[in-house]
Design an enzyme around this catalytic site. Structure first.
Site, mmCIF file in Angstrom:
data_model
loop_
_atom_site.group_PDB
_atom_site.id
_atom_site.type_symbol
_atom_site.label_atom_id
_atom_site.label_comp_id
_atom_site.label_asym_id
_atom_site.label_seq_id
_atom_site.Cartn_x
_atom_site.Cartn_y
_atom_site.Cartn_z
ATOM 1 N N THR A 1 -3.151 -4.982 -9.397
ATOM 2 C CA THR A 1 -2.458 -3.917 -10.130
ATOM 3 C C THR A 1 -0.983 -4.220 -10.328
ATOM 4 O O THR A 1 -0.398 -3.830 -11.344
ATOM 5 C CB THR A 1 -2.627 -2.580 -9.384
ATOM 6 N N LYS B 1 -1.279 1.855 -4.196
ATOM 7 C CA LYS B 1 -1.038 0.644 -5.001
ATOM 8 C C LYS B 1 -0.540 1.002 -6.396
ATOM 9 O O LYS B 1 0.203 0.228 -7.012
ATOM 10 C CB LYS B 1 -2.307 -0.214 -5.070
#
Length: 333
Positions: free
Chosen positions: A248, A191
């Site tokens: 994120t 991520k």
């Protein structure tokens, strides 16, 4: 003597120490610099990483690892992924026997291509069942401000994961448990790379469609790598996969997204690193190890490939969209 020790007083390490202290635990936070531990002891604040956040009185701090580790039954490792091996080698002889070791780092080690739990086992020689990892939407400042959030504790030993769950459950932090350590770690590492791409897209002025495309296709390539390594595919639809990825890739609090945005606006990697002022964007290094890991297992990861080329080969972020959109068409699944 504390029941829980957190090694690393950056933003996430300090926040997780606060979470556990707010859950009614005695916590010691180790800081590399004595000035940081002294400020925490004296002012109840880590002003460098979490300005304005008051830390609980039950959270103690020291810069002496021997003092920090004395008597701990749970040791939380909160240092950047690429420095975990070096730091843990120095701490290994001080670790209390039978302590549960918890990794907060999200990355794949350069060179060895090992996940963080594998690095912990490699250095300490402990059984894999003693190592747990924490992942999920973990933007430190929001959690430190006690905004409600959920997270995941992964450990091959389910009972140990449940015990950790009880240690850090409080009014604003809700942890779930899983046994899929591989999926949890691959989701957490990848991520950061996808967030770099989303930051680049934002810096280039692209909108919601582009970000949604990168997040969704980024999740697809993350899941492909996880499957090749033996992860449970369902992990990637949960907090350690989609949840962490959305947070994120979407938040300006994300170091990786912010770093990517600077690159998208035309800054060099060196300029973006200087602007980060010591904060580590893990994806800048991990994109190389993740790319190599994918190549080793024959997994196609085009977004990771492009991010690596921007960060390490001088590829212009302005060419990113054409590179990805221009790939050969195929079915979604």
């Amino acid at each position: 003597m504390a029941e829980i020790t957190v090694l690393g007083a950056g933003s996430w390490g300090t926040t997780f120490a606060k979470v556990m202290a707010d859950s009614g635990r005695e916590v010691t936070l180790w800081a590399r610099r004595g000035s940081v531990s002294e400020a925490i002891e004296r002012h109840r604040e880590n002003a460098e990483y979490l300005p304005g956040v008051r830390l609980p009185d039950t959270l103690r701090s020291t810069s002496d690892p021997r003092v920090a580790l004395d008597g701990a039954h749970t040791v939380v490792l909160a240092v950047p992924s690429q420095s975990l091996r070096h730091n843990l080698a120095a701490w290994s002889s001080l670790l209390p026997p039978d302590a549960t070791l918890v990794s907060l780092a999200k990355g794949v080690e350069l060179g060895t291509l090992k996940r963080m739990s594998e690095v912990v086992v490699d250095i300490t020689g402990v059984d894999e069942d003693r190592v747990a990892v924490v992942s999920g939407p973990n933007l430190a400042l929001e959690i430190a401000q006690e905004q409600p959030t959920a997270s995941v504790i992964a450990c091959r030993d389910h009972d140990r994961a449940v015990a950790l769950q009880e240690l850090c459950t409080n009014s604003y932090f809700r942890p779930y448990t899983i046994t899929d350590v591989i999926g949890c770690e691959i989701g957490g590492a990848c991520k950061n790379v996808i967030a770099l791409s989303c930051g680049m897209a934002t810096g280039l002025g692209f909108g919601a469609n582009t970000l949604a495309t990168l997040i969704t296709r980024g999740l697809a390539e993350t899941a492909r790598l996880g499957a090749a390594l033996g992860a449970d595919p369902l992990t990637f639809s949960g907090l350690a996969g989609l949840g962490d990825l959305v947070a994120t890739c979407s938040s300006p609090l994300s170091r990786n997204r912010t770093f990517g945005a600077r690159l998208g606006k035309g800054e060099t990697v060196a300029q973006a690193q200087a602007a980060a002022q010591g904060q580590v964007a893990e994806g800048v290094k991990s994109c190389s190890s993740i790319r190599e890991l994918a190549q080793r297992h024959g997994v196609e990861m085009p977004i990771t490939e492009v991010v690596h080329r921007v960060c390490h080969d001088g590829f212009d972020p302005r060419e990113m969209a054409g590179e990805l959109i221009g790939r050969k068409t195929k079915p979604e699944r």
